[in-house]
Motif scaffolding. Structure first.
Motif, short mmCIF file in Angstrom:
data_model
loop_
_atom_site.label_atom_id
_atom_site.label_comp_id
_atom_site.label_asym_id
_atom_site.label_seq_id
_atom_site.Cartn_x
_atom_site.Cartn_y
_atom_site.Cartn_z
N PHE A 168 33.39 -6.63 49.46
CA PHE A 168 32.59 -5.51 49.96
C PHE A 168 31.34 -5.26 49.12
O PHE A 168 30.77 -4.16 49.14
CB PHE A 168 33.44 -4.23 50.05
CG PHE A 168 34.79 -4.44 50.65
CD1 PHE A 168 34.91 -4.95 51.95
CD2 PHE A 168 35.96 -4.16 49.95
CE1 PHE A 168 36.15 -5.18 52.52
CE2 PHE A 168 37.21 -4.39 50.52
CZ PHE A 168 37.31 -4.90 51.80
N LYS A 216 43.29 -13.65 30.55
CA LYS A 216 43.12 -13.05 31.87
C LYS A 216 42.89 -11.55 31.71
O LYS A 216 43.76 -10.84 31.21
CB LYS A 216 44.37 -13.28 32.72
CG LYS A 216 44.28 -12.69 34.10
CD LYS A 216 45.51 -13.06 34.90
CE LYS A 216 45.32 -12.66 36.35
NZ LYS A 216 46.47 -13.07 37.16
N ILE A 231 42.64 -8.01 33.35
CA ILE A 231 43.02 -7.29 34.57
C ILE A 231 42.66 -5.82 34.37
O ILE A 231 43.09 -5.20 33.39
CB ILE A 231 44.54 -7.38 34.85
CG1 ILE A 231 44.99 -8.84 34.95
CG2 ILE A 231 44.90 -6.62 36.12
CD1 ILE A 231 46.50 -9.00 35.11
N TRP A 232 41.89 -5.30 35.31
CA TRP A 232 41.61 -3.87 35.29
C TRP A 232 42.72 -3.12 36.02
O TRP A 232 43.27 -3.61 37.01
CB TRP A 232 40.28 -3.58 36.01
CG TRP A 232 39.07 -3.79 35.16
CD1 TRP A 232 38.99 -4.51 34.01
CD2 TRP A 232 37.77 -3.27 35.42
NE1 TRP A 232 37.70 -4.47 33.53
CE2 TRP A 232 36.94 -3.71 34.37
CE3 TRP A 232 37.23 -2.47 36.43
CZ2 TRP A 232 35.58 -3.38 34.31
CZ3 TRP A 232 35.88 -2.15 36.37
CH2 TRP A 232 35.07 -2.60 35.31
N LEU A 277 39.97 -14.08 47.18
CA LEU A 277 39.46 -12.79 46.73
C LEU A 277 40.09 -11.66 47.55
O LEU A 277 40.09 -11.71 48.77
CB LEU A 277 37.96 -12.91 46.88
CG LEU A 277 36.95 -11.83 47.00
CD1 LEU A 277 35.57 -12.45 46.84
CD2 LEU A 277 37.00 -11.18 48.35
N GLY A 278 40.68 -10.69 46.84
CA GLY A 278 41.35 -9.59 47.53
C GLY A 278 40.40 -8.47 47.87
O GLY A 278 40.54 -7.34 47.41
N GLY A 279 39.42 -8.77 48.69
CA GLY A 279 38.40 -7.77 49.07
C GLY A 279 37.20 -7.86 48.14
O GLY A 279 37.35 -8.02 46.93
N MET A 336 41.18 -4.10 47.43
CA MET A 336 42.64 -4.02 47.27
C MET A 336 43.09 -4.70 45.97
O MET A 336 44.00 -4.23 45.31
CB MET A 336 43.29 -4.70 48.48
CG MET A 336 44.69 -4.22 48.75
SD MET A 336 44.71 -2.52 49.29
CE MET A 336 46.01 -1.88 48.28
N GLU A 337 42.46 -5.81 45.63
CA GLU A 337 42.78 -6.50 44.39
C GLU A 337 41.92 -5.91 43.28
O GLU A 337 40.70 -6.05 43.29
CB GLU A 337 42.47 -7.99 44.53
CG GLU A 337 42.69 -8.78 43.25
CD GLU A 337 42.17 -10.23 43.35
OE1 GLU A 337 41.35 -10.50 44.24
OE2 GLU A 337 42.60 -11.06 42.54
N PRO A 338 42.55 -5.24 42.30
CA PRO A 338 41.75 -4.68 41.21
C PRO A 338 40.94 -5.79 40.51
O PRO A 338 41.33 -6.96 40.53
CB PRO A 338 42.78 -4.06 40.28
CG PRO A 338 43.96 -3.76 41.17
CD PRO A 338 43.98 -4.88 42.16
N HIS A 398 34.06 1.01 45.97
CA HIS A 398 34.45 -0.10 46.85
C HIS A 398 35.97 -0.13 47.04
O HIS A 398 36.45 -0.36 48.14
CB HIS A 398 34.02 -1.44 46.26
CG HIS A 398 32.54 -1.60 46.13
ND1 HIS A 398 31.81 -1.06 45.09
CD2 HIS A 398 31.64 -2.25 46.91
CE1 HIS A 398 30.53 -1.38 45.23
NE2 HIS A 398 30.40 -2.10 46.33
N ALA A 399 36.70 0.06 45.92
CA ALA A 399 38.16 0.05 45.95
C ALA A 399 38.73 -1.17 46.67
O ALA A 399 39.54 -1.04 47.58
CB ALA A 399 38.70 1.35 46.57
#
Ligand code: FES
Ligand code: FES
Lengths: 469, 152
Positions: free
Chosen positions: A143, A168, A170-171, A139-141, A91-93, A88-89
């Motif tokens: 999909f 928090k 984060i990946w 949400l940064g994308g 934009m926001e990990p 999916h990639a």
């Protein structure tokens, strides 16, 4: 460092800043027990998929007439198509913030499934439902990726080790590309015959892939059986509008050790490429113009025919292009909307080309906000173009080969075509717009490449056949 | 302790000198408008200005930013939106919005150098990724911003 946490699927370091935590995590002496998945590579997975083409386990998703006699009576045109796994990639990990207390859990998470997230937060934190709060953030994308619960589960397990403080998770982008729930790879075989009138008489299509619904259900409810029929596997292939005398559309579910998920337009993302490429092959076999040929199979589908006619008009389909330029067409209905696209390309030397322009016509019933519909078409087209040009996730020795954008490339400004969107709202039932721009772009592109070069591309991405834009 | 000048204000930060500027901005100074997309200078989501130049802050050690003037998306407008920001609204560019601070910072730097860029110049200089595919509108908005800027 505040703490290291061992999880069922890895290890996490909690720190007072992302960079300190990441730097420490990179230094952890972790080794994974790969056991049975240890050795597989992309080739093994594809081999398993292809073996499904002759399986006895096929499920029938559409059947009209008598395909067996139909095939026996005519000259058979055959095509075998393949698509790879895709990430999916967004934009926001991937990320999720969780705070676990003695009595409850609070979660801050960009997600596409708040009800599911709340339910799983309750189960994983093991607290009463009334003590669960989920904040669904911007949400940064998504999909489809953000309908998954993996990151939530990790965040809560980690936060449990640091009670009463929000943690928090984060990946990194590498985590994201290498631990996705991928769009499944799929293969699809067609056998078709033409009538004396030069229209399709018999259409036999067998698709082989993993079941996305099955994989998703197994992740969420490991105790549930997941061998139920899955309409997403054949969507866009079994429910095509084209009218044939004989039709058989089957799917063979194959089990592979890859988690697969909902990726913008799901089954349509590959079935549109398969079906609209083979329609083009049949048009070529019949010696007919691709638009004229499609229209002959839409006699009882006036809305589809209207979209295609409007597309032919706005794209000046019947006006020849200059030497070295070519166009391709595709028409596909998904999520209740009908979308047609024409792609214009220029061959710039050998197998190099530029994608110059995309004409897009959509009938989504009524356009409530026409500018949003237009923006979604632009977005879906570019998303699908990225997949058609470069998209492929590969595996080697049980690991994902791709890591980050340098080896999982994206279309950028410089190779974005001009996109012209036309709304053809017919007043039919309201359809979706978020996913429907994606399916037709790959076949419209490969049909254009066929028109330009005579090479029929049966496998995505086109880079696999040496074509580069 | 390192001292940084960000958006005209001075900050003392207690971080390892090799920490990427991005994470100092986000985690230490709490300016979260600058985004993390890849960490390897491949997407541009983290673009800020260092002495007016566009820089991918995920790949710049904070020690290299000491003594410079750093501008982030939060520091771009003073009272009134800039031409680029206005054009972004006029052309309805953003979708999820995640890439857009980096885009706006990159485009602002481009227009400072090249007030009326050609499509070719835009292609060469704006290499940021937008997964939502807002590129057609970004191109329109760059030309619109160039006009707005020229008019003011
Ligand atoms: S996060 Fe810095 S370029 Fe992608
Ligand atoms: S607007 Fe979503 S990534 Fe650009």
């Amino acid at each position: 460092m505040l703490k290291t946490v061992i999880l069922p699927t890895g290890a996490a370091v909690i720190g007072d800043s992302f960079w300190r935590a990441k730097t420490a995590a990179d230094k952890l002496p972790v080794s994974f027990n790969m056991n049975e998945v240890e050795k597989f590579s992309t080739e093994d997975l594809l081999e398993k998929l292809e073996s499904g083409l002759d399986s006895e386990e096929a499920r029938t998703y559409a059947e009209d007439g008598d395909s067996k006699s139909g095939l026996a009576a005519g000259n058979i045109v055959e095509g075998l198509y393949k698509v790879p796994f895709l990430a999916h990639a967004c934009m926001e990990p991937m990320n999720c913030t969780a705070k676990v207390t003695e009595t409850g859990v609070e979660v801050w998470m960009p997600n596409q499934a708040p009800t599911l997230i709340k339910w799983f937060a309750e189960k994983i934190a093991n607290v009463p439902a009334e003590n669960v709060t989920v904040h669904t953030t911007l949400l940064g994308g998504g999909f489809g990726r953000r309908a998954e619960i993996d990151v939530l589960v990790m965040a809560i397990l980690i936060a449990k080790e640091m009670k009463n403080r929000p943690v928090k998770l984060i990946w990194t982008r590498e985590n994201d590309i290498q631990h996705d729930m991928y769009r499944p790879a799929a293969v699809s075989r067609f056998r078709g015959t033409l009538s004396d009138l030069g229209t399709i008489d018999t259409w036999v299509n067998r698709i082989v892939s993993q079941s996305v619904s099955g994989s998703f259900t197994a992740r969420l409810l490991p105790w549930a059986t997941m061998d139920a029929p899955d309409n997403t596997t054949s969507e866009g292939a079994a429910d095509m509008a084209y009218e044939f005398s004989n039709r058989l559309v089957e799917h063979v579910p194959v089990k592979l050790p890859i988690p697969v998920g909902f990726w913008r337009s799901v089954g349509h993302s590959y079935n549109a490429f398969f079906t609209e490429s083979f329609m083009d092959e049949m048009a070529d076999a019949a010696g007919k113009d691709p638009v004229e040929f499609r229209l002959k199979h839409l006699g009882n589908h006036p809305d589809h025919a209207n979209v295609l006619k409007k597309l032919a008009t706005v794209s000046s389909w019947s006006t020849p292009l200059a030497t070295g330029r070519a166009r391709g067409v595709a028409l596909h209905e998904s999520f209740g909307s009908i979308v047609g696209q024409v792609v214009e390309i220029t061959m710039t030397g050998g197998k190099e080309f530029t994608v110059d322009k995309v004409y897009c016509v959509i009938d989504c019933g009524n356009a409530v906000n026409p500018d949003t519909v237009t923006a979604e078409m632009e977005s879906g087209i570019i998303f699908g173009l990225t997949a058609a040009l470069y998209g492929e996730i590969n595996f080697k020795n049980g690991e994902v080969v791709n890591k980050n954008f340098p080896d999982y490339d994206m279309v950028r400004l410089a190779n974005t075509p001009e996109i012209e969107v036309h709304l053809a709202a017919s007043g039919r039932r309201l359809g979706g717009v978020g996913e429907v721009g994606t399916p037709p772009i790959a076949p419209a592109l490969t049909n254009a490449l066929f028109a330009a070069t005579g090479t029929r591309i049966r496998e995505l991405p086109v880079a696999k056949s040496g074509f580069t834009a | 302790m390192l001292t940084l000048e960000i958006n005209g204000t001075s900050f003392d930060v207690d971080v390892e000198p090799d920490t990427p500027l991005l994470w100092v901005l986000r985690d230490t100074v709490k300016l979260t408008g600058t985004k993390f997309g890849c960490g390897v200078a491949a997407c541009g989501a983290c673009t800020v200005h260092v002495d007016g130049e566009p820089v991918r802050s995920c790949s710049l050690p904070v020690s290299a930013a000491v003594g410079t003037k750093i501008t982030t998306i939060e520091g771009l407008a003073s009272g009134k939106l800039t031409a680029v920001q206005q054009a972004w609204i006029d052309e309805q560019v953003p979708q999820c919005g995640y890439c857009q601070s980096g885009m706006i910072m990159a485009v602002t730097a481009l227009l400072a150098e090249t007030p009326d860029p050609t499509d070719e110049e835009i292609n060469d200089s704006i290499t940021n990724i937008c997964r939502c595919g807002t590129y057609p509108r970004i191109r329109k908005a760059i030309h619109a911003a160039a006009k707005l800027q020229g008019a003011s």
